[in-house]
Design an enzyme around this catalytic site. Structure first.
Site, PDB file in Angstrom:
ATOM      1  N   ARG A  49       0.848  -1.195   0.000  1.00  0.00           N
ATOM      2  CA  ARG A  49       0.000   0.000   0.000  1.00  0.00           C
ATOM      3  C   ARG A  49       0.886   1.248   0.000  1.00  0.00           C
ATOM      4  O   ARG A  49       2.091   1.157   0.136  1.00  0.00           O
ATOM      5  CB  ARG A  49      -1.028   0.000   1.155  1.00  0.00           C
ATOM      6  CG  ARG A  49      -0.617  -0.577   2.468  1.00  0.00           C
ATOM      7  CD  ARG A  49       0.350   0.215   3.268  1.00  0.00           C
ATOM      8  NE  ARG A  49       0.048   1.623   3.365  1.00  0.00           N
ATOM      9  CZ  ARG A  49       0.934   2.561   3.602  1.00  0.00           C
ATOM     10  NH1 ARG A  49       2.225   2.237   3.759  1.00  0.00           N
ATOM     11  NH2 ARG A  49       0.608   3.824   3.690  1.00  0.00           N
ATOM     12  N   GLY A  50       0.222   2.401  -0.176  1.00  0.00           N
ATOM     13  CA  GLY A  50       0.968   3.640  -0.359  1.00  0.00           C
ATOM     14  C   GLY A  50       1.071   3.869  -1.865  1.00  0.00           C
ATOM     15  O   GLY A  50       1.403   2.945  -2.612  1.00  0.00           O
ATOM     16  N   ARG A  90      -7.553  -0.441  -6.950  1.00  0.00           N
ATOM     17  CA  ARG A  90      -7.863   0.675  -6.045  1.00  0.00           C
ATOM     18  C   ARG A  90      -8.054   1.948  -6.881  1.00  0.00           C
ATOM     19  O   ARG A  90      -7.258   2.197  -7.787  1.00  0.00           O
ATOM     20  CB  ARG A  90      -6.736   0.878  -5.000  1.00  0.00           C
ATOM     21  CG  ARG A  90      -6.553  -0.317  -4.080  1.00  0.00           C
ATOM     22  CD  ARG A  90      -5.614   0.002  -2.925  1.00  0.00           C
ATOM     23  NE  ARG A  90      -6.267   0.809  -1.919  1.00  0.00           N
ATOM     24  CZ  ARG A  90      -5.625   1.380  -0.898  1.00  0.00           C
ATOM     25  NH1 ARG A  90      -4.318   1.260  -0.788  1.00  0.00           N
ATOM     26  NH2 ARG A  90      -6.280   2.076   0.008  1.00  0.00           N
ATOM     27  N   GLN A 198      -2.321   2.632   9.846  1.00  0.00           N
ATOM     28  CA  GLN A 198      -1.024   2.771   9.158  1.00  0.00           C
ATOM     29  C   GLN A 198      -0.068   3.648   9.980  1.00  0.00           C
ATOM     30  O   GLN A 198       1.146   3.487   9.907  1.00  0.00           O
ATOM     31  CB  GLN A 198      -1.217   3.412   7.769  1.00  0.00           C
ATOM     32  CG  GLN A 198      -1.848   2.511   6.729  1.00  0.00           C
ATOM     33  CD  GLN A 198      -3.361   2.638   6.694  1.00  0.00           C
ATOM     34  OE1 GLN A 198      -3.989   2.988   7.696  1.00  0.00           O
ATOM     35  NE2 GLN A 198      -3.965   2.343   5.564  1.00  0.00           N
ATOM     36  N   ASP A 239      -2.261  10.872  -2.403  1.00  0.00           N
ATOM     37  CA  ASP A 239      -2.646   9.820  -3.345  1.00  0.00           C
ATOM     38  C   ASP A 239      -3.014  10.382  -4.706  1.00  0.00           C
ATOM     39  O   ASP A 239      -2.920   9.711  -5.720  1.00  0.00           O
ATOM     40  CB  ASP A 239      -3.809   9.004  -2.786  1.00  0.00           C
ATOM     41  CG  ASP A 239      -3.322   8.129  -1.658  1.00  0.00           C
ATOM     42  OD1 ASP A 239      -3.254   8.620  -0.526  1.00  0.00           O
ATOM     43  OD2 ASP A 239      -2.935   6.974  -1.935  1.00  0.00           O
ATOM     44  N   ASN A 249      -5.740  12.257   0.235  1.00  0.00           N
ATOM     45  CA  ASN A 249      -4.824  11.446   1.040  1.00  0.00           C
ATOM     46  C   ASN A 249      -5.674  10.662   2.035  1.00  0.00           C
ATOM     47  O   ASN A 249      -6.904  10.795   2.081  1.00  0.00           O
ATOM     48  CB  ASN A 249      -3.789  12.337   1.748  1.00  0.00           C
ATOM     49  CG  ASN A 249      -2.659  11.527   2.364  1.00  0.00           C
ATOM     50  OD1 ASN A 249      -2.095  10.641   1.718  1.00  0.00           O
ATOM     51  ND2 ASN A 249      -2.329  11.786   3.618  1.00  0.00           N
TER      52      ASN A 249
HETATM   53  O1  MRU Z   1      -4.665   3.089   2.007  1.00  0.00           O
HETATM   54  P1  MRU Z   1      -3.191   3.356   1.946  1.00  0.00           P
HETATM   55  O2  MRU Z   1      -2.450   2.872   3.134  1.00  0.00           O
HETATM   56  O3  MRU Z   1      -2.595   2.892   0.635  1.00  0.00           O
HETATM   57  O4  MRU Z   1      -3.087   4.953   1.950  1.00  0.00           O
HETATM   58  C1  MRU Z   1      -1.821   5.537   1.874  1.00  0.00           C
HETATM   59  C2  MRU Z   1      -1.815   7.006   1.977  1.00  0.00           C
HETATM   60  O5  MRU Z   1      -2.836   7.650   2.082  1.00  0.00           O
HETATM   61  C3  MRU Z   1      -0.473   7.677   1.843  1.00  0.00           C
HETATM   62  O6  MRU Z   1      -0.416   8.833   2.613  1.00  0.00           O
HETATM   63  C4  MRU Z   1      -0.206   8.044   0.375  1.00  0.00           C
HETATM   64  O7  MRU Z   1      -0.422   6.938  -0.455  1.00  0.00           O
HETATM   65  C5  MRU Z   1       1.153   8.574   0.152  1.00  0.00           C
HETATM   66  S1  MRU Z   1       2.395   7.337   0.298  1.00  0.00           S
HETATM   67  C6  MRU Z   1       3.884   8.026  -0.072  1.00  0.00           C
END
Ligand code: MRU
Length: 353
Positions: A49-50, A90, A198, A239, A249
């Site tokens: 993720r991220g 996603r 997270q 994101d 985000n």
């Molecule tokens: O649902 P996730 O854990 O994938 O969400 C991640 C985030 O919102 C992060 O802040 C974003 O992807 C930036 S990662 C460098």
């Protein structure tokens, strides 16, 4: 002390190795993806993720998918389906679509008579480039970001925009790493980031690995921490950033931005150019992923709400550009008016390509 920096994603040549982020910090386990379907599953389950990490994983997923075809005719007939399955994992992080488009443009440029081996090798080369560039980009973001701080400050972050969320070093946490090494950050307050934690499971853990002082708080403590002058800046990842500077985000980011404004605290966003959606005009159009209710009603499999209760589980929110003090990219720091600075950024990139 030996610091073991765990890698979220590693291409093994024959398979894609992913650190299973759903098990952290309790267990360190890797998933070996031998086919693209396993990559699709890993992205959906948040095992990887991220935004940047998802993009890189999808790129390698496409390589694995391409290898499953026996001949180039089957490849041309089926590769779009593989790309589509990866696109449907996603909806919010634009890096996913950016990486897949970049991969597909490699084969679009190739000759239809190219043999299958060359096509697959071309894809593999591009995926490796996407991954290695991500690391370089994060170092650049971090250098630019650290320049925003002149004196030692405490900083608050939300979710995880660290090494785990990228191919390495991180965006928002990359800035933290760099600024800390320059003596400009004294402490990081990490929001736990409900519902999937997270912040506590990943950010607090990542910072502790490197002995960067971190204090974990629940999401609803952020306002009080600000009120008590315990933080002087906020930094988060993104994101998707639209043309006007609106920022999607992790859910909860918007609340933090509103609180930062009330307390006169700068709210910084760190993100690579691959997180910008240069087509979308405003954040109102960003598709927000909604995840299953059990992430809200249950905690580690245990019910924490009455059975059958109605719930809402958006995985992201959008922070309006007015609340964003600056956006840190690998090309430098963007300030308001974003309508103008983002267009200039786009022109700069076009000039480079
Ligand atoms: O649902 P996730 O854990 O994938 O969400 C991640 C985030 O919102 C992060 O802040 C974003 O992807 C930036 S990662 C460098």
């Amino acid at each position: 002390v030996v610091i073991i920096l765990l890698q979220s994603i590693e291409w093994k040549g024959h398979s894609l190795c992913l650190l299973n982020q759903t098990l952290l910090p309790n267990r360190i386990e890797y998933i070996e993806c031998h086919n693209y379907q396993r990559v699709v599953q890993a992205i959906k389950r948040l095992e990887v993720r991220g935004a940047p990490a998802i993009g890189a994983a999808a790129a390698f997923g496409l390589v694995l998918g391409a290898r499953e075809f026996d001949n180039s005719q089957a490849f041309w007939a089926g590769i779009e389906k593989v790309a589509n399955e990866l696109r449907q994992t996603r909806p919010t992080a634009v890096n996913l679509f950016w990486a897949i488009e970049r991969m597909m443009s490699v084969i679009d440029k190739s000759n239809k008579d190219s043999n299958l081996i060359d096509l697959v090798l071309g894809l593999e080369k591009e995926a490796i480039a996407i991954a290695s560039e991500d690391l370089d980009i994060n170092y650049k973001i971090s250098q630019y970001g650290a320049q925003l701080f002149n004196e030692p400050v405490s900083i608050l972050t939300h979710c995880n925009a660290g090494a785990l969320a990228t191919v390495g070093f991180g965006t928002a946490l990359g800035v933290v790493r760099q600024a800390f090494s320059e003596g400009k950050i004294t402490r990081v307050y990490a929001d736990e980031t409900r519902p999937l934690l997270q912040g506590s499971r990943l950010t607090a853990w990542e910072l502790m690995q490197e002995k960067i002082p971190v204090t974990l708080i629940t999401d609803n403590m952020a306002g009080w921490v600000m009120k008590n002058n315990m933080v002087q800046a906020v930094i988060v990842g993104a994101d998707r950033i639209t043309l006007n500077g609106d920022v999607a985000n992790k859910i909860g980011t918007y609340s933090v931005a509103v609180l930062a404004k009330e307390h006169n605290i700068p709210f910084y966003v760190a993100a690579p150019v691959s997180t910008f959606d240069f087509i979308m005009k405003s954040g109102l159009d960003i598709p927000i992923e909604e995840r299953l209710a059990d992430e809200v009603t249950h905690f580690s499999g245990i019910a924490i709400a009455p059975e059958g209760v109605d719930s809402f589980n958006p995985a992201f929110d959008v922070t309006p550009n007015s609340l964003v003090s600056a956006i840190i990219t690998e090309y430098g720091v963007l300030k308001k008016p974003y309508q103008e600075t983002i267009i200039s950024l786009q022109q700069k990139i076009k000039g480079v390509l």
